[in-house]
Design a protein around this motif. Structure first.
Motif, PDB file in Angstrom:
ATOM      1  N   GLY A  15       0.817  -1.211   0.000  1.00 62.16           N
ATOM      2  CA  GLY A  15       0.000   0.000   0.000  1.00 62.16           C
ATOM      3  C   GLY A  15       0.850   1.260   0.000  1.00 62.16           C
ATOM      4  N   ILE A  16       1.971   1.224   0.715  1.00 66.22           N
ATOM      5  CA  ILE A  16       2.868   2.388   0.719  1.00 66.22           C
ATOM      6  C   ILE A  16       3.426   2.625  -0.679  1.00 66.22           C
ATOM      7  CG2 ILE A  16       5.139   3.160   1.527  1.00 66.22           C
ATOM      8  CD1 ILE A  16       4.396   1.897   4.241  1.00 66.22           C
ATOM      9  N   HIS A  17       3.797   1.540  -1.365  1.00 61.34           N
ATOM     10  CA  HIS A  17       4.334   1.705  -2.720  1.00 61.34           C
ATOM     11  C   HIS A  17       3.259   2.206  -3.681  1.00 61.34           C
ATOM     12  CE1 HIS A  17       5.779   0.278  -6.721  1.00 61.34           C
ATOM     13  NE2 HIS A  17       6.803   0.980  -6.296  1.00 61.34           N
ATOM     14  N   MET A  18       2.054   1.695  -3.560  1.00 59.37           N
ATOM     15  CA  MET A  18       0.973   2.153  -4.434  1.00 59.37           C
ATOM     16  C   MET A  18       0.627   3.616  -4.136  1.00 59.37           C
ATOM     17  SD  MET A  18      -1.372  -1.254  -4.596  1.00 59.37           S
ATOM     18  CE  MET A  18      -2.493  -0.641  -5.817  1.00 59.37           C
ATOM     19  N   PHE A  19       0.668   4.001  -2.867  1.00 58.75           N
ATOM     20  CA  PHE A  19       0.419   5.393  -2.503  1.00 58.75           C
ATOM     21  C   PHE A  19       1.492   6.304  -3.091  1.00 58.75           C
ATOM     22  CE2 PHE A  19       0.910   9.010   0.422  1.00 58.75           C
ATOM     23  CZ  PHE A  19      -0.348   9.565   0.291  1.00 58.75           C
ATOM     24  N   ALA A  20       2.752   5.847  -3.035  1.00 58.68           N
ATOM     25  CA  ALA A  20       3.837   6.640  -3.611  1.00 58.68           C
ATOM     26  C   ALA A  20       3.636   6.810  -5.115  1.00 58.68           C
ATOM     27  CB  ALA A  20       5.183   5.979  -3.325  1.00 58.68           C
ATOM     28  N   ASN A  21       3.172   5.754  -5.786  1.00 59.72           N
ATOM     29  CA  ASN A  21       2.883   5.862  -7.223  1.00 59.72           C
ATOM     30  C   ASN A  21       1.728   6.821  -7.470  1.00 59.72           C
ATOM     31  OD1 ASN A  21       4.924   4.164  -7.941  1.00 59.72           O
ATOM     32  ND2 ASN A  21       3.630   2.390  -8.289  1.00 59.72           N
ATOM     33  N   ALA A  22       0.716   6.789  -6.613  1.00 58.67           N
ATOM     34  CA  ALA A  22      -0.438   7.675  -6.798  1.00 58.67           C
ATOM     35  C   ALA A  22      -0.043   9.131  -6.591  1.00 58.67           C
ATOM     36  CB  ALA A  22      -1.559   7.290  -5.834  1.00 58.67           C
ATOM     37  N   VAL A  23       0.830   9.398  -5.632  1.00 50.19           N
ATOM     38  CA  VAL A  23       1.282  10.766  -5.387  1.00 50.19           C
ATOM     39  C   VAL A  23       2.075  11.285  -6.578  1.00 50.19           C
ATOM     40  CG1 VAL A  23       2.832  12.156  -3.940  1.00 50.19           C
ATOM     41  CG2 VAL A  23       1.232  10.586  -2.880  1.00 50.19           C
ATOM     42  N   GLN A  24       2.853  10.410  -7.194  1.00 50.99           N
ATOM     43  CA  GLN A  24       3.645  10.797  -8.357  1.00 50.99           C
ATOM     44  C   GLN A  24       2.814  10.850  -9.643  1.00 50.99           C
ATOM     45  OE1 GLN A  24       6.925   8.082  -8.662  1.00 50.99           O
ATOM     46  NE2 GLN A  24       7.512   8.372  -6.524  1.00 50.99           N
ATOM     47  N   LYS A  25       1.549  10.449  -9.547  1.00 51.75           N
ATOM     48  CA  LYS A  25       0.621  10.423 -10.686  1.00 51.75           C
ATOM     49  C   LYS A  25       1.132   9.539 -11.824  1.00 51.75           C
ATOM     50  CE  LYS A  25      -1.688  14.664  -9.658  1.00 51.75           C
ATOM     51  NZ  LYS A  25      -2.821  14.221  -8.938  1.00 51.75           N
ATOM     52  N   VAL A  26       1.665   8.381 -11.440  1.00 52.69           N
ATOM     53  CA  VAL A  26       2.044   7.355 -12.405  1.00 52.69           C
ATOM     54  C   VAL A  26       1.095   6.180 -12.197  1.00 52.69           C
ATOM     55  CG1 VAL A  26       4.453   8.078 -12.511  1.00 52.69           C
ATOM     56  CG2 VAL A  26       3.780   6.370 -10.850  1.00 52.69           C
ATOM     57  N   PRO A  27       0.995   5.255 -13.149  1.00 55.68           N
ATOM     58  CA  PRO A  27       0.111   4.102 -12.952  1.00 55.68           C
ATOM     59  C   PRO A  27       0.477   3.315 -11.687  1.00 55.68           C
ATOM     60  CG  PRO A  27       0.844   4.209 -15.226  1.00 55.68           C
ATOM     61  CD  PRO A  27       1.607   5.256 -14.476  1.00 55.68           C
ATOM     62  N   LEU A  28      -0.544   2.839 -10.994  1.00 57.60           N
ATOM     63  CA  LEU A  28      -0.307   2.135  -9.732  1.00 57.60           C
ATOM     64  C   LEU A  28       0.489   0.856  -9.926  1.00 57.60           C
ATOM     65  CD1 LEU A  28      -3.737   2.531  -7.931  1.00 57.60           C
ATOM     66  CD2 LEU A  28      -1.664   3.864  -7.621  1.00 57.60           C
ATOM     67  N   SER A  29       0.386   0.254 -11.109  1.00 54.73           N
ATOM     68  CA  SER A  29       1.080  -1.014 -11.350  1.00 54.73           C
ATOM     69  C   SER A  29       2.462  -0.809 -11.961  1.00 54.73           C
ATOM     70  CB  SER A  29       0.236  -1.894 -12.263  1.00 54.73           C
ATOM     71  OG  SER A  29       0.043  -1.252 -13.512  1.00 54.73           O
ATOM     72  N   ARG A  30       2.979   0.386 -11.912  1.00 55.58           N
ATOM     73  CA  ARG A  30       4.306   0.643 -12.447  1.00 55.58           C
ATOM     74  C   ARG A  30       5.350  -0.026 -11.562  1.00 55.58           C
ATOM     75  NH1 ARG A  30       6.112   6.308 -14.848  1.00 55.58           N
ATOM     76  NH2 ARG A  30       8.146   5.689 -15.613  1.00 55.58           N
ATOM     77  N   LYS A  31       6.335  -0.640 -12.166  1.00 54.88           N
ATOM     78  CA  LYS A  31       7.389  -1.394 -11.483  1.00 54.88           C
ATOM     79  C   LYS A  31       6.783  -2.438 -10.538  1.00 54.88           C
ATOM     80  CE  LYS A  31      10.722   2.358 -11.562  1.00 54.88           C
ATOM     81  NZ  LYS A  31      11.588   3.224 -10.747  1.00 54.88           N
ATOM     82  N   PRO A  32       6.157  -3.468 -11.084  1.00 54.98           N
ATOM     83  CA  PRO A  32       5.485  -4.448 -10.209  1.00 54.98           C
ATOM     84  C   PRO A  32       6.453  -5.210  -9.310  1.00 54.98           C
ATOM     85  CG  PRO A  32       5.488  -5.205 -12.482  1.00 54.98           C
ATOM     86  CD  PRO A  32       6.003  -3.808 -12.491  1.00 54.98           C
ATOM     87  N   TRP A  33       7.734  -5.300  -9.654  1.00 52.71           N
ATOM     88  CA  TRP A  33       8.683  -5.967  -8.772  1.00 52.71           C
ATOM     89  C   TRP A  33       8.865  -5.187  -7.479  1.00 52.71           C
ATOM     90  CZ3 TRP A  33       9.778  -3.797 -13.479  1.00 52.71           C
ATOM     91  CH2 TRP A  33      10.521  -2.626 -13.470  1.00 52.71           C
ATOM     92  N   CYS A  34       8.618  -3.887  -7.518  1.00 57.74           N
ATOM     93  CA  CYS A  34       8.682  -3.102  -6.278  1.00 57.74           C
ATOM     94  C   CYS A  34       7.521  -3.451  -5.353  1.00 57.74           C
ATOM     95  CB  CYS A  34       8.680  -1.612  -6.588  1.00 57.74           C
ATOM     96  SG  CYS A  34      10.247  -1.008  -7.202  1.00 57.74           S
ATOM     97  N   HIS A  35       6.369  -3.834  -5.919  1.00 53.22           N
ATOM     98  CA  HIS A  35       5.257  -4.278  -5.078  1.00 53.22           C
ATOM     99  C   HIS A  35       5.692  -5.490  -4.259  1.00 53.22           C
ATOM    100  CE1 HIS A  35       2.718  -1.425  -6.912  1.00 53.22           C
ATOM    101  NE2 HIS A  35       2.184  -2.166  -7.872  1.00 53.22           N
ATOM    102  N   VAL A  36       6.364  -6.426  -4.931  1.00 46.20           N
ATOM    103  CA  VAL A  36       6.826  -7.630  -4.237  1.00 46.20           C
ATOM    104  C   VAL A  36       7.875  -7.265  -3.189  1.00 46.20           C
ATOM    105  CG1 VAL A  36       7.980  -9.851  -4.538  1.00 46.20           C
ATOM    106  CG2 VAL A  36       6.313  -9.085  -6.230  1.00 46.20           C
ATOM    107  N   GLY A  37       8.800  -6.397  -3.552  1.00 43.08           N
ATOM    108  CA  GLY A  37       9.832  -5.987  -2.607  1.00 43.08           C
ATOM    109  C   GLY A  37       9.267  -5.275  -1.390  1.00 43.08           C
TER     110      GLY A  37
END
Length: 95
Positions: A15-37
């Protein structure tokens, strides 16, 4: 340590990574390996906090017993199965 602790920490990390993507206004699924990390990192952090809290409570209770005070235990109000600290605390019955 339960699976709930791991999954809660993992979902918080994701959720923190998805929130960071949302704040940057990039797609939430950008860099999916970071979701796993972040999932693994969040699970490890939550696991560490669980054990740190438990060890701290046991240490405080041992100091209180050594100084002649009664041990503090969790209320168990949030946990229907009781406190996680009661099993580790040994009370001196020397009175």
């Amino acid at each position: 340590m339960g699976l709930t602790t791991l999954f809660f920490g993992g979902f918080m990390g994701t959720g923190i990574h998805m929130f960071a993507n949302a704040v940057q206004k990039v797609p939430l699924s950008r860099k999916p390996w970071c979701h796993v990390g972040f999932f693994i990192g969040g699970a490890m952090a939550n696991n560490y906090m669980y054990h740190w809290e438990k060890d701290m409570a046991v240490s405080i209770n041992n100091r209180r017993i050594a100084n002649g005070f009664p041990p503090l235990v969790g209320s168990g109000g949030w946990n229907p199965l009781g406190s996680i600290y009661k099993e580790d605390v040994t009370m001196n019955e020397t009175k």
